[in-house]
Scaffold this motif. Structure first.
Motif: not given
Length: 208
Positions: A75-84
């Protein structure tokens, strides 16, 4: 149904029944007699597949942590964007897993916050991949940030792990006090998010 398929199905039935009992009552309160009575199983068939209550509990816990770890990684392998944004999404995925797998909620809460003392070493071992994934996520968040002079990512993570031990103790006390495990777990997840957010950004807002 072939014998092998029947064995797999029976073992699965036992695990599902036991996981529900452990999730509801915890290791100490769980009863194999109740598992048998509620699910039309015999103790003989349980002991055919599992040596004892300990092995059954450890197997249920292992399945829970394996499923949770895989779910979060996918569910998080393609996370992008800010640290928050990455941090919020990570905890949203965790929350969604427990909503979709409520039986894992009680097991997870007990293993993390109030593990049976006699099984604590084995439980610590089986949750290592989950812990490693969490450390990897936090390392990733820190790797893209400019840390204060004198701080390293390893030092921050080490201090955070020590802090989390005390943090989990608070929730262990809440569970021991008879509070609703589901509510305690929701509070735990939200507090985890808040504590990591504080670790990254502090508690003082921008000066007006």
């Amino acid at each position: 149904m072939k014998r092998e398929e029947k064995n797999v199905a029976t073992r699965r039935r036992i695990l599902d029944a036991a996981a529900d009992e452990f999730s509801r009552r915890g290791y100490d309160g769980a009863s194999l007699n109740t598992v048998c009575a509620r699910n039309d199983l015999s103790k003989g068939i349980i002991y055919h597949y599992f040596r004892d209550k300990d092995e059954l509990y450890l197997t249920c816990a292992q399945e829970c942590f394996d499923a949770l770890t895989a779910y979060i990684e996918n569910g998080t392998k393609e996370d992008a964007g800010s640290v928050e944004a990455k941090l919020r999404h990570y905890f949203d995925v965790r929350t969604r897993f427990f909503a979709e797998n409520p039986v894992c909620l009680g097991l997870f809460a007990e293993v993390v916050m109030n593990p049976p003392e006699a099984l604590s070493d084995k439980l610590a071992k089986l949750r290592e991949p989950f812990d490693a994934m969490n450390i990897a996520r936090l390392t990733d968040l820190l790797s893209g940030a400019a840390l204060r002079e004198g701080l390293t990512a390893d030092a921050v993570i080490g201090d955070f792990r020590i802090y989390m031990d005390f943090f989990n103790l608070r929730f262990r006390t809440a569970l021991a006090g008879g509070r609703d495990p589901e509510r305690v777990m929701r509070e735990h997840e939200e507090s985890c998010y808040r504590q990591i957010d504080i670790l990254l950004y502090g508690v003082i807002g921008d000066k007006a």
